[in-house]
Design an enzyme around this catalytic site. Structure first.
Site, PDB file in Angstrom:
ATOM      1  N   ARG A 115    -142.387 -51.974  33.970  1.00 24.01           N
ATOM      2  CA  ARG A 115    -142.576 -51.360  32.785  1.00 24.01           C
ATOM      3  C   ARG A 115    -141.100 -51.471  32.337  1.00 24.01           C
ATOM      4  O   ARG A 115    -140.865 -51.653  31.019  1.00 24.01           O
ATOM      5  CB  ARG A 115    -143.217 -50.454  32.704  1.00 24.01           C
ATOM      6  CG  ARG A 115    -144.728 -50.592  32.856  1.00 24.01           C
ATOM      7  CD  ARG A 115    -145.274 -49.286  32.285  1.00 24.01           C
ATOM      8  NE  ARG A 115    -146.852 -49.700  32.402  1.00 24.01           N
ATOM      9  CZ  ARG A 115    -147.829 -48.572  32.366  1.00 24.01           C
ATOM     10  NH1 ARG A 115    -147.320 -47.517  32.249  1.00 24.01           N
ATOM     11  NH2 ARG A 115    -149.199 -48.905  32.556  1.00 24.01           N
ATOM     12  N   ASP A 156    -150.223 -36.883  20.520  1.00 20.08           N
ATOM     13  CA  ASP A 156    -149.765 -37.568  21.933  1.00 20.08           C
ATOM     14  C   ASP A 156    -148.497 -37.459  22.138  1.00 20.08           C
ATOM     15  O   ASP A 156    -147.498 -37.374  21.149  1.00 20.08           O
ATOM     16  CB  ASP A 156    -150.149 -39.028  21.826  1.00 20.08           C
ATOM     17  CG  ASP A 156    -150.324 -39.639  23.200  1.00 20.08           C
ATOM     18  OD1 ASP A 156    -151.482 -39.733  23.778  1.00 20.08           O
ATOM     19  OD2 ASP A 156    -149.527 -40.106  23.677  1.00 20.08           O
TER      20      ASP A 156
HETATM   21  C1  LIG Z   1    -155.168 -42.342  29.399  1.00 16.52           C
HETATM   22  S1  LIG Z   1    -154.801 -41.929  27.791  1.00 16.52           S
HETATM   23  C2  LIG Z   1    -156.325 -40.886  27.456  1.00 16.52           C
HETATM   24  C3  LIG Z   1    -156.516 -41.001  25.754  1.00 16.52           C
HETATM   25  C4  LIG Z   1    -157.965 -40.467  25.544  1.00 16.52           C
HETATM   26  N1  LIG Z   1    -157.839 -38.814  25.389  1.00 16.52           N
HETATM   27  C5  LIG Z   1    -159.190 -40.780  26.208  1.00 16.52           C
HETATM   28  O1  LIG Z   1    -159.761 -40.049  26.895  1.00 16.52           O
HETATM   29  O2  LIG Z   1    -159.549 -41.699  26.166  1.00 16.52           O
HETATM   30  C6  LIG Z   1    -153.654 -40.637  28.260  1.00 16.52           C
HETATM   31  C7  LIG Z   1    -152.749 -40.089  26.937  1.00 16.52           C
HETATM   32  O3  LIG Z   1    -151.977 -38.773  27.531  1.00 16.52           O
HETATM   33  C8  LIG Z   1    -150.676 -38.991  26.937  1.00 16.52           C
HETATM   34  N2  LIG Z   1    -149.928 -38.100  27.622  1.00 16.52           N
HETATM   35  C9  LIG Z   1    -149.255 -38.215  28.743  1.00 16.52           C
HETATM   36  N3  LIG Z   1    -148.616 -37.006  28.901  1.00 16.52           N
HETATM   37  C10 LIG Z   1    -148.656 -36.241  27.885  1.00 16.52           C
HETATM   38  C11 LIG Z   1    -147.821 -35.124  27.409  1.00 16.52           C
HETATM   39  N4  LIG Z   1    -147.079 -34.474  28.427  1.00 16.52           N
HETATM   40  N5  LIG Z   1    -148.235 -34.572  26.130  1.00 16.52           N
HETATM   41  C12 LIG Z   1    -148.969 -35.452  25.233  1.00 16.52           C
HETATM   42  N6  LIG Z   1    -149.638 -36.463  25.783  1.00 16.52           N
HETATM   43  C13 LIG Z   1    -149.361 -37.011  26.979  1.00 16.52           C
HETATM   44  C14 LIG Z   1    -150.353 -40.465  26.892  1.00 16.52           C
HETATM   45  O4  LIG Z   1    -149.321 -41.132  26.249  1.00 16.52           O
HETATM   46  C15 LIG Z   1    -151.723 -41.129  26.881  1.00 16.52           C
HETATM   47  O5  LIG Z   1    -151.602 -41.747  25.549  1.00 16.52           O
END
Ligand SMILES: C[S@@+](CC[C@H](N)C(=O)[O-])C[C@H]1O[C@@H](n2cnc3c(N)ncnc32)[C@H](O)[C@@H]1O
Length: 274
Positions: free
Chosen positions: A42, A144
């Site tokens: 990445r 996010d």
């Molecule tokens: C796998 S996605 C989940 C999306 C949705 N909640 C779902 O269940 O389909 C995880 C998301 O968490 C976000 N994320 C990771 N660490 C984070 C943080 N410290 N604060 C806010 N968002 C975070 C990532 O950018 C990503 O978009």
């Protein structure tokens, strides 16, 4: 590698350790050593972009404080954003019941999609609330850590294939089908887009912004990326923003067994604040 790209030294274990600590410190995300090829894959394009030959130099760039946009980009690239509309449908069935239940107060019903990725979860919530609360006030906040996914989320414009889990009645009522150059895409209706407030928010920050409390919080499929300690801290901060009696939804593969707090389990992956 194109003719213009200079060679990059392979990511060493020591360098991988630097990026592990960077993303742990900035986002709370714990990357196992199995993620080394993913990190190299990445970030390589960013090294090419800056004509940097080593991952150590790129690490200096993103942690030196002189390139905040690049630091954000690196965070974007090191997060996993997989999501889809109406993921884990039982949660939306329960949401519909909760929103439609009679209540004494006239205040707006509030939901938070706390790791919303590209917005599908937030718009799924908005569709259910629009359906369950016709003519009433409701609000969805969606946040996010990744600026890149939030840009997609705000547009609300997706390839049609991503709409496959949207109930047909909602697809008809709340989504516009693309024609001509937009063939094969769909746009979430303006009415819904205007009622979802997207913001960049790091759940791993020492304090969360002072938002009004929510009736439901979706904190799904993000805890899985955190270490147990970060997970406990995040859950405790998030719960402060949940109204007593409100519901917290987590992913089905996640658990709060080691998180103390004023909550009781209601059903698998659903908790109620007491
Ligand atoms: C796998 S996605 C989940 C999306 C949705 N909640 C779902 O269940 O389909 C995880 C998301 O968490 C976000 N994320 C990771 N660490 C984070 C943080 N410290 N604060 C806010 N968002 C975070 C990532 O950018 C990503 O978009």
């Amino acid at each position: 590698m194109s003719a213009m790209e200079s060679p990059i030294s392979p990511l060493t274990d020591r360098e991988f350790g630097l990026f592990q600590r960077f993303i742990e410190k900035s986002a709370g995300i714990a990357l196992s050593s199995a993620k080394k090829p993913l990190v190299a894959g990445r970030l390589t394009k960013r090294l090419h972009h800056h004509r940097i030959a080593s991952f150590s130099d790129y690490y200096e760039l993103i942690t030196g404080g002189s390139a905040p946009d690049e630091t954000q980009l690196a965070i974007d690239l090191l997060t996993t954003n997989e999501t889809y509309f109406f993921r884990e449908m039982q949660h939306f069935d329960l949401l519909r019941k909760l929103a439609a239940a009679p209540r004494a107060s006239r205040r707006p019903w509030r939901a938070w999609s706390a790791a919303c990725a590209t917005g599908e979860e937030a718009y799924s919530i908005a569709m259910v609330l629009a359906d369950a609360l016709p003519g009433e006030e409701w609000e969805v906040v969606a946040s996010d850590i990744s600026a890149r996914v939030l840009a997609t989320a705000r547009h609300g414009h997706y390839p049609m294939v991503r709409a496959q889990h949207i109930p047909p009645a909602y697809l008809q009522r709340y989504c516009l089908k693309g024609f001509g150059p937009e063939e094969g895409t769909m746009l979430v209706s303006r009415m819904l887009r205007e009622r979802v407030d997207f913001l960049r928010l790091n759940l791993n920050a020492p304090a969360l912004p002072r938002l009004d409390r929510f009736d439901v919080i979706f904190l799904r499929n993000v805890l899985i990326y955190f270490s147990p300690e970060v997970r406990r801290q995040v859950v405790s901060r998030v719960l402060e923003l949940l109204r007593p009696g409100g519901y917290l939804f987590i992913g089905h593969a996640e658990s709060l067994h080691d998180c103390l707090g004023p909550i009781q389990a209601e059903q698998p992956s659903v908790y109620r604040k007491v």
